[in-house]
Design a protein around this motif. Structure first.
Motif, PDB file in Angstrom:
ATOM      1  N   ALA A  10     -15.537  -4.179  85.151  1.00 45.59           N
ATOM      2  CA  ALA A  10     -16.899  -4.340  85.667  1.00 45.59           C
ATOM      3  C   ALA A  10     -17.689  -5.377  84.881  1.00 45.59           C
ATOM      4  CB  ALA A  10     -17.628  -2.992  85.644  1.00 45.59           C
ATOM      5  N   GLY A  11     -17.046  -6.030  83.915  1.00 45.88           N
ATOM      6  CA  GLY A  11     -17.755  -6.962  83.047  1.00 45.88           C
ATOM      7  C   GLY A  11     -17.858  -8.365  83.619  1.00 45.88           C
ATOM      8  N   GLY A  12     -18.403  -9.247  82.781  1.00 43.97           N
ATOM      9  CA  GLY A  12     -18.616 -10.639  83.188  1.00 43.97           C
ATOM     10  C   GLY A  12     -17.325 -11.333  83.568  1.00 43.97           C
ATOM     11  N   GLY A  79     -14.560  -5.313  76.148  1.00 44.69           N
ATOM     12  CA  GLY A  79     -15.123  -5.549  74.818  1.00 44.69           C
ATOM     13  C   GLY A  79     -16.349  -6.426  74.863  1.00 44.69           C
ATOM     14  N   VAL A  80     -17.009  -6.548  73.711  1.00 41.07           N
ATOM     15  CA  VAL A  80     -18.262  -7.319  73.702  1.00 41.07           C
ATOM     16  C   VAL A  80     -18.003  -8.812  73.527  1.00 41.07           C
ATOM     17  CG1 VAL A  80     -19.725  -5.417  72.897  1.00 41.07           C
ATOM     18  CG2 VAL A  80     -18.596  -6.873  71.225  1.00 41.07           C
ATOM     19  N   PRO A  81     -18.865  -9.628  74.157  1.00 43.53           N
ATOM     20  CA  PRO A  81     -18.765 -11.083  73.983  1.00 43.53           C
ATOM     21  C   PRO A  81     -19.713 -11.587  72.881  1.00 43.53           C
ATOM     22  CG  PRO A  81     -20.153 -10.579  75.883  1.00 43.53           C
ATOM     23  CD  PRO A  81     -19.832  -9.262  75.220  1.00 43.53           C
ATOM     24  N   ASP A  90     -16.625 -12.114  64.330  1.00 46.93           N
ATOM     25  CA  ASP A  90     -17.748 -11.160  64.240  1.00 46.93           C
ATOM     26  C   ASP A  90     -17.617 -10.034  65.270  1.00 46.93           C
ATOM     27  OD1 ASP A  90     -18.959 -12.598  62.175  1.00 46.93           O
ATOM     28  OD2 ASP A  90     -20.158 -13.823  63.557  1.00 46.93           O
ATOM     29  N   LEU A  91     -16.793 -10.260  66.308  1.00 49.04           N
ATOM     30  CA  LEU A  91     -16.623  -9.242  67.355  1.00 49.04           C
ATOM     31  C   LEU A  91     -15.625  -8.162  66.941  1.00 49.04           C
ATOM     32  CD1 LEU A  91     -16.300 -11.695  70.398  1.00 49.04           C
ATOM     33  CD2 LEU A  91     -18.356 -10.459  69.680  1.00 49.04           C
ATOM     34  N   PHE A  92     -14.894  -8.439  65.854  1.00 52.67           N
ATOM     35  CA  PHE A  92     -13.817  -7.534  65.440  1.00 52.67           C
ATOM     36  C   PHE A  92     -14.330  -6.105  65.237  1.00 52.67           C
ATOM     37  CE2 PHE A  92     -10.931  -5.440  62.536  1.00 52.67           C
ATOM     38  CZ  PHE A  92      -9.677  -5.875  62.917  1.00 52.67           C
ATOM     39  N   ASP A 101      -7.789   1.773  71.233  1.00 53.19           N
ATOM     40  CA  ASP A 101      -7.726   2.943  72.113  1.00 53.19           C
ATOM     41  C   ASP A 101      -7.071   2.606  73.455  1.00 53.19           C
ATOM     42  OD1 ASP A 101      -8.917   4.211  70.047  1.00 53.19           O
ATOM     43  OD2 ASP A 101     -10.928   4.293  70.927  1.00 53.19           O
ATOM     44  N   LEU A 102      -7.335   1.408  73.957  1.00 56.48           N
ATOM     45  CA  LEU A 102      -6.685   1.001  75.210  1.00 56.48           C
ATOM     46  C   LEU A 102      -5.178   0.842  74.986  1.00 56.48           C
ATOM     47  CD1 LEU A 102      -9.339  -1.581  76.503  1.00 56.48           C
ATOM     48  CD2 LEU A 102      -9.006   0.786  77.269  1.00 56.48           C
ATOM     49  N   ALA A 103      -4.812   0.298  73.817  1.00 55.75           N
ATOM     50  CA  ALA A 103      -3.389   0.114  73.498  1.00 55.75           C
ATOM     51  C   ALA A 103      -2.675   1.465  73.446  1.00 55.75           C
ATOM     52  CB  ALA A 103      -3.237  -0.619  72.168  1.00 55.75           C
ATOM     53  N   THR A 149      -5.046 -19.416  77.849  1.00 54.36           N
ATOM     54  CA  THR A 149      -5.037 -20.383  78.959  1.00 54.36           C
ATOM     55  C   THR A 149      -6.353 -21.149  79.082  1.00 54.36           C
ATOM     56  OG1 THR A 149      -3.750 -18.677  80.068  1.00 54.36           O
ATOM     57  CG2 THR A 149      -4.369 -20.588  81.393  1.00 54.36           C
ATOM     58  N   LEU A 150      -7.464 -20.522  78.680  1.00 55.67           N
ATOM     59  CA  LEU A 150      -8.750 -21.223  78.820  1.00 55.67           C
ATOM     60  C   LEU A 150      -8.775 -22.489  77.957  1.00 55.67           C
ATOM     61  CD1 LEU A 150     -11.581 -21.443  79.967  1.00 55.67           C
ATOM     62  CD2 LEU A 150     -12.361 -19.756  78.292  1.00 55.67           C
ATOM     63  N   ASP A 151      -8.116 -22.436  76.803  1.00 49.57           N
ATOM     64  CA  ASP A 151      -8.063 -23.625  75.946  1.00 49.57           C
ATOM     65  C   ASP A 151      -7.308 -24.756  76.657  1.00 49.57           C
ATOM     66  OD1 ASP A 151      -9.323 -22.152  73.884  1.00 49.57           O
ATOM     67  OD2 ASP A 151      -7.395 -21.245  73.381  1.00 49.57           O
ATOM     68  N   SER A 228     -20.678 -15.127  76.902  1.00 46.68           N
ATOM     69  CA  SER A 228     -19.821 -16.300  76.717  1.00 46.68           C
ATOM     70  C   SER A 228     -19.130 -16.618  78.042  1.00 46.68           C
ATOM     71  CB  SER A 228     -18.822 -16.023  75.579  1.00 46.68           C
ATOM     72  OG  SER A 228     -18.058 -14.870  75.831  1.00 46.68           O
ATOM     73  N   ALA A 229     -18.118 -17.470  77.982  1.00 47.44           N
ATOM     74  CA  ALA A 229     -17.444 -17.905  79.220  1.00 47.44           C
ATOM     75  C   ALA A 229     -16.921 -16.703  80.010  1.00 47.44           C
ATOM     76  CB  ALA A 229     -16.289 -18.829  78.862  1.00 47.44           C
ATOM     77  N   THR A 230     -17.271 -16.633  81.266  1.00 45.94           N
ATOM     78  CA  THR A 230     -16.784 -15.540  82.124  1.00 45.94           C
ATOM     79  C   THR A 230     -16.040 -16.116  83.339  1.00 45.94           C
ATOM     80  OG1 THR A 230     -18.937 -15.469  83.236  1.00 45.94           O
ATOM     81  CG2 THR A 230     -18.585 -13.884  81.464  1.00 45.94           C
TER      82      THR A 230
HETATM   83  N1  LIG Z   1      -9.368 -15.050  75.545  1.00 46.37           N
HETATM   84  C1  LIG Z   1     -10.353 -15.848  75.928  1.00 46.37           C
HETATM   85  O1  LIG Z   1     -10.149 -17.054  76.103  1.00 46.37           O
HETATM   86  C2  LIG Z   1     -11.721 -15.287  76.210  1.00 46.37           C
HETATM   87  C3  LIG Z   1     -12.638 -16.026  76.958  1.00 46.37           C
HETATM   88  C4  LIG Z   1     -13.879 -15.489  77.229  1.00 46.37           C
HETATM   89  C5  LIG Z   1     -14.210 -14.222  76.736  1.00 46.37           C
HETATM   90  N2  LIG Z   1     -13.302 -13.529  76.010  1.00 46.37           N
HETATM   91  C6  LIG Z   1     -13.596 -12.176  75.504  1.00 46.37           C
HETATM   92  O2  LIG Z   1     -13.477 -11.235  76.573  1.00 46.37           O
HETATM   93  C7  LIG Z   1     -14.272 -10.076  76.266  1.00 46.37           C
HETATM   94  C8  LIG Z   1     -15.114  -9.684  77.463  1.00 46.37           C
HETATM   95  O3  LIG Z   1     -16.072 -10.669  77.754  1.00 46.37           O
HETATM   96  P1  LIG Z   1     -17.131 -10.462  78.943  1.00 46.37           P
HETATM   97  O4  LIG Z   1     -17.952 -11.673  78.969  1.00 46.37           O
HETATM   98  O5  LIG Z   1     -16.433 -10.013  80.154  1.00 46.37           O
HETATM   99  O6  LIG Z   1     -18.001  -9.248  78.366  1.00 46.37           O
HETATM  100  P2  LIG Z   1     -18.882  -8.201  79.196  1.00 46.37           P
HETATM  101  O7  LIG Z   1     -19.717  -7.472  78.210  1.00 46.37           O
HETATM  102  O8  LIG Z   1     -19.550  -8.878  80.323  1.00 46.37           O
HETATM  103  O9  LIG Z   1     -17.793  -7.217  79.811  1.00 46.37           O
HETATM  104  C9  LIG Z   1     -17.004  -6.397  79.010  1.00 46.37           C
HETATM  105  C10 LIG Z   1     -16.700  -5.141  79.788  1.00 46.37           C
HETATM  106  O10 LIG Z   1     -15.883  -4.313  78.968  1.00 46.37           O
HETATM  107  C11 LIG Z   1     -16.269  -2.976  79.241  1.00 46.37           C
HETATM  108  N3  LIG Z   1     -15.793  -2.089  78.184  1.00 46.37           N
HETATM  109  C12 LIG Z   1     -16.314  -1.859  76.959  1.00 46.37           C
HETATM  110  N4  LIG Z   1     -15.584  -0.924  76.329  1.00 46.37           N
HETATM  111  C13 LIG Z   1     -14.585  -0.579  77.152  1.00 46.37           C
HETATM  112  C14 LIG Z   1     -13.513   0.334  77.082  1.00 46.37           C
HETATM  113  N5  LIG Z   1     -13.325   1.081  76.011  1.00 46.37           N
HETATM  114  N6  LIG Z   1     -12.693   0.433  78.127  1.00 46.37           N
HETATM  115  C15 LIG Z   1     -12.865  -0.325  79.235  1.00 46.37           C
HETATM  116  N7  LIG Z   1     -13.875  -1.201  79.389  1.00 46.37           N
HETATM  117  C16 LIG Z   1     -14.714  -1.316  78.345  1.00 46.37           C
HETATM  118  C17 LIG Z   1     -17.785  -3.039  79.348  1.00 46.37           C
HETATM  119  O11 LIG Z   1     -18.309  -1.884  79.999  1.00 46.37           O
HETATM  120  C18 LIG Z   1     -17.963  -4.320  80.149  1.00 46.37           C
HETATM  121  O12 LIG Z   1     -18.013  -4.061  81.531  1.00 46.37           O
HETATM  122  C19 LIG Z   1     -15.082 -10.456  75.026  1.00 46.37           C
HETATM  123  O13 LIG Z   1     -14.476  -9.906  73.896  1.00 46.37           O
HETATM  124  C20 LIG Z   1     -15.001 -11.970  74.993  1.00 46.37           C
HETATM  125  O14 LIG Z   1     -15.175 -12.503  73.714  1.00 46.37           O
HETATM  126  C21 LIG Z   1     -12.066 -14.036  75.739  1.00 46.37           C
END
Ligand SMILES: NC(=O)c1ccc[n+]([C@@H]2O[C@H](COP(=O)([O-])OP(=O)(O)OC[C@H]3O[C@@H](n4cnc5c(N)ncnc54)[C@H](O)[C@@H]3O)[C@@H](O)[C@H]2O)c1
Ligand SMILES: O=C(O)C[C@H](O)C(=O)O
Length: 340
Positions: A10-12, A79-81, A90-92, A101-103, A149-151, A228-230
């Protein structure tokens, strides 16, 4: 036909990523889990006339377990962005516990699934997954992927712009290796296809490298506190998931960079260790995908002195990130009883 699961749906990132997966004919079941708002996302997506049947789950009870049952591919943007001024590390503090927990749930419910980790800091969250899977006796390095892949997508776009034809971005290839944060992101611009002009100045190369390494910051700054990037991440995440799904379906010769444990191929990443001049446990390198996941890790190939220096600069931070992730699990593990 496979079942795909999105955790954090449901996130970004989760919403547009789920849309792209729903639009794909590569899957027949799409299962969405988030701690909030999943029902609305499911109701919305379920009206789209594509084959994938969408189901959604929330906690508590067995929401996560039910979401994961029978999963072939699990994509994780939970997780948080970042906000401006933050590093991915800083997100660690928050995300490490979420992904642990998901793992655990994946290890007990769908241990054979391909796991695609988007949650940051990827350099550390992937080792967290690996250690949890190890603890449960289900770690298979061939099936665990950090999504970098985004990189690669950014590198394609920025190189095409420098070459004066932004519209050619889809036809540009640039290997991007290392990790997924700042200096750990190493674009091998000398291997760009079509090649950069021979007279590209050192200054231009540095500028381009910096833009690829810190492209995420551009978006965080522009979003000004709203995340951040969504959208570009959803595109990139879906692109990688589709490659994994196509390989799972038997298509041969699919190659994509991904951040993997280097034991994923038969020679334990030996080629990369040799190229880097030291062992490193996890690294993003071009991997060939097959029905069992990673079939082969490809060598980095010929690099310039400039790229060698970038690789050397990347390793200390990357190794620190890896140790931090691994120790988050191993240091918390109960001590094994001594052999009497
Ligand atoms: N790998 C990459 O290239 C890359 C690129 C962009 C963002 N990200 C990372 O992706 C993550 C998500 O980014 P976002 O913009 O979608 O954030 P967001 O806050 O919009 O969405 C995160 C979602 O995770 C959910 N969530 C939180 N805890 C959860 C749990 N225990 N189980 C299931 N869902 C849970 C939240 O409810 C929320 O809907 C961030 O950590 C961000 O840094 C990675
Ligand atoms: O920059 C971020 O924090 C998100 C993501 O890792 C990105 O590269 O856009």
């Amino acid at each position: 036909m496979p079942k795909a699961v999105v955790l954090g749906a449901a996130g970004g990132i989760g919403q547009p990523l789920s849309l792209l997966l729903k639009a794909s004919h590569l899957i027949t079941e799409l299962s969405l889990f988030d701690i909030v708002n999943t029902p609305g996302v499911v109701a919305d997506l379920s009206h789209i006339a594509t084959p994938a049947q969408v189901t959604g789950y929330l906690p508590p009870n067995d929401g996560l377990v039910n979401a994961l049952k029978g999963a072939d591919v699990v994509v994780i943007p939970a997780g948080v962005p970042r906000k401006p001024g933050m590093t991915r590390d800083d997100l660690f503090r928050i995300n490490a516990g979420i992904v642990r927990d998901l793992a655990k749930a994946i290890a007990t419910t769908s241990p054979k699934a391909f796991v695609l980790v988007i949650s940051n800091p990827v350099n550390s969250t992937v080792p967290i997954f690996a250690e949890v899977f190890r603890e449960h006796g289900v770690f298979d390095a061939r099936r665990l992927f950090g999504v970098t892949t985004l990189d690669v997508v950014r590198a394609q776009t920025f190189v095409a712009e420098v070459q004066g034809d932004g519209r050619n971005a889809p036809n540009v290839t640039v290997p991007v290796v290392g990790g997924h944060s700042g200096v750990t992101i190493v674009p091998l611009l000398s291997q760009s296809q079509p090649p950069l002009a021979a007279n590209t100045s050192e200054e231009k190369l540095k500028e381009l490298t910096h833009r690829i390494q810190f492209g995420g910051d551009e978006v965080v700054k522009a979003k000004d506190g709203a995340g951040s990037a969504t959208l570009s991440m959803a595109y990139a995440g879906a692109e990688f998931a589709f490659k994994v799904l196509r390989a799972l379906g038997g298509e041969k010769g699919i190659i994509s960079p991904s951040y993997v444990h280097l034991s994923a191929d038969a020679n334990g990443g030996g080629v990369i260790h040799k190229e880097l001049g030291r062992p490193v446990e996890y690294f993003s390198a071009p991997v060939e995908l097959g029905p069992n996941g990673v079939e082969r890790i490809l060598p980095l190939g010929k690099v310039t002195a400039y790229e060698k220096a970038l690789l050397e600069a990347a390793l200390p931070e990357l190794e620190g990130n890896i140790t931090k992730g691994s120790e988050f699990i191993t240091a918390a593990a109960p001590a094994k009883p001594a052999n009497l």
